[in-house]
Write a protein that holds these residues in place. Sequence first.
Motif, PDB file in Angstrom:
ATOM      1  N   THR A 174       0.961  -1.310   0.100  1.00 46.67           N
ATOM      2  CA  THR A 174       0.283   0.037   0.084  1.00 46.67           C
ATOM      3  C   THR A 174       0.454   1.208  -0.175  1.00 46.67           C
ATOM      4  OG1 THR A 174      -0.174  -0.019   2.430  1.00 46.67           O
ATOM      5  CG2 THR A 174      -1.895  -0.787   1.224  1.00 46.67           C
ATOM      6  N   GLN A 175      -0.068   2.548   0.027  1.00 42.07           N
ATOM      7  CA  GLN A 175       1.067   3.835  -0.358  1.00 42.07           C
ATOM      8  C   GLN A 175       1.345   3.699   1.047  1.00 42.07           C
ATOM      9  OE1 GLN A 175       2.080   5.457  -2.317  1.00 42.07           O
ATOM     10  NE2 GLN A 175       3.045   6.997  -0.901  1.00 42.07           N
ATOM     11  N   TYR A 217       4.865   2.296   1.615  1.00 46.27           N
ATOM     12  CA  TYR A 217       5.783   2.930   1.223  1.00 46.27           C
ATOM     13  C   TYR A 217       6.511   4.006   2.086  1.00 46.27           C
ATOM     14  CZ  TYR A 217       5.404   0.207  -3.879  1.00 46.27           C
ATOM     15  OH  TYR A 217       6.057  -0.585  -4.184  1.00 46.27           O
ATOM     16  N   LYS A 218       5.650   4.628   2.344  1.00 38.81           N
ATOM     17  CA  LYS A 218       6.034   5.735   3.162  1.00 38.81           C
ATOM     18  C   LYS A 218       6.739   5.433   5.116  1.00 38.81           C
ATOM     19  CE  LYS A 218       3.959   9.372   1.213  1.00 38.81           C
ATOM     20  NZ  LYS A 218       4.243  10.451   0.572  1.00 38.81           N
ATOM     21  N   THR A 268       7.484   1.297  -8.578  1.00 37.31           N
ATOM     22  CA  THR A 268       6.942   2.025  -7.938  1.00 37.31           C
ATOM     23  C   THR A 268       6.239   2.532  -6.556  1.00 37.31           C
ATOM     24  OG1 THR A 268       6.427   3.765  -9.376  1.00 37.31           O
ATOM     25  CG2 THR A 268       8.550   3.617  -9.446  1.00 37.31           C
ATOM     26  N   GLU A 269       6.211   3.294  -5.873  1.00 37.73           N
ATOM     27  CA  GLU A 269       4.930   3.688  -5.174  1.00 37.73           C
ATOM     28  C   GLU A 269       3.485   4.267  -5.899  1.00 37.73           C
ATOM     29  OE1 GLU A 269       5.762   6.884  -2.568  1.00 37.73           O
ATOM     30  OE2 GLU A 269       6.573   8.050  -3.594  1.00 37.73           O
ATOM     31  N   PRO A 270       1.904   3.976  -5.305  1.00 37.34           N
ATOM     32  CA  PRO A 270       1.276   3.961  -5.853  1.00 37.34           C
ATOM     33  C   PRO A 270       1.109   5.219  -5.850  1.00 37.34           C
ATOM     34  CG  PRO A 270       0.867   2.124  -4.136  1.00 37.34           C
ATOM     35  CD  PRO A 270       2.161   2.876  -3.344  1.00 37.34           C
ATOM     36  N   ALA A 271       1.742   6.600  -5.469  1.00 41.61           N
ATOM     37  CA  ALA A 271       1.249   7.995  -5.399  1.00 41.61           C
ATOM     38  C   ALA A 271       1.536   7.763  -7.246  1.00 41.61           C
ATOM     39  CB  ALA A 271       1.946   8.671  -4.902  1.00 41.61           C
ATOM     40  N   ARG A 272       2.616   7.510  -7.442  1.00 38.50           N
ATOM     41  CA  ARG A 272       3.157   7.831  -8.959  1.00 38.50           C
ATOM     42  C   ARG A 272       2.611   7.175  -9.890  1.00 38.50           C
ATOM     43  NH1 ARG A 272       9.634   7.373  -8.286  1.00 38.50           N
ATOM     44  NH2 ARG A 272       9.248   8.099 -10.717  1.00 38.50           N
ATOM     45  N   GLY A 304      -2.324   8.605  -8.786  1.00 41.79           N
ATOM     46  CA  GLY A 304      -2.858   7.347  -7.338  1.00 41.79           C
ATOM     47  C   GLY A 304      -2.003   8.574  -6.689  1.00 41.79           C
ATOM     48  N   PRO A 305      -2.045   8.250  -5.223  1.00 38.74           N
ATOM     49  CA  PRO A 305      -2.707   6.939  -4.929  1.00 38.74           C
ATOM     50  C   PRO A 305      -4.022   7.156  -5.070  1.00 38.74           C
ATOM     51  CG  PRO A 305      -2.083   8.451  -3.136  1.00 38.74           C
ATOM     52  CD  PRO A 305      -1.568   8.988  -3.922  1.00 38.74           C
ATOM     53  N   ALA A 337       3.129  -4.441  -5.790  1.00 38.24           N
ATOM     54  CA  ALA A 337       4.407  -3.423  -5.234  1.00 38.24           C
ATOM     55  C   ALA A 337       5.979  -4.193  -5.851  1.00 38.24           C
ATOM     56  CB  ALA A 337       4.322  -4.105  -3.769  1.00 38.24           C
TER      57      ALA A 337
END
Length: 138
Positions: free
Chosen positions: A10-11, A14-15, A60-64, A81-82, A91
């Motif tokens: 999940t995002q 990644y954080k 890469t992270e879901p935000a991208r 996203g995310p 992932a």
Amino acid sequence: MKYLVMVLGTQADYKAMTGNANEHSPAWTEADIKAMFEYMGAINDDLAESGELVDAQGLTEPARARHVTLGEDGKAIITDGPYGETKELLAGYWVLDCASLERVTEIADRVTRCPQPAGAPVYPVVIRPIQEGAGDIC
């Protein structure tokens, strides 16, 4: 037969991997990240040596991410996203060419044992056979 072996995240994960703890996961340290990459690298090396590795990538992270759907007017609807409504996303993955489902299951079991900090969420590893022809649909 070829298989897609998928790991989820999940995002928030990644954080946490950037050292930012959250309600979902504790913060990862540099040592945690190093242990994860070393563990996954060893799996990749073993699969390359056995000839079973076709491809492997971390994502890469879901935000991208970018989500593209078709709107009612026939035009693309593009959303970056995310996505709050999505719990887990892909992932990373391996494409493997294994002799049997049992063998790829052994590999997935090894993947589940990747080191991570105590309290980090644990996700299943998903195995899907890759369709090789029209007869493989059902």
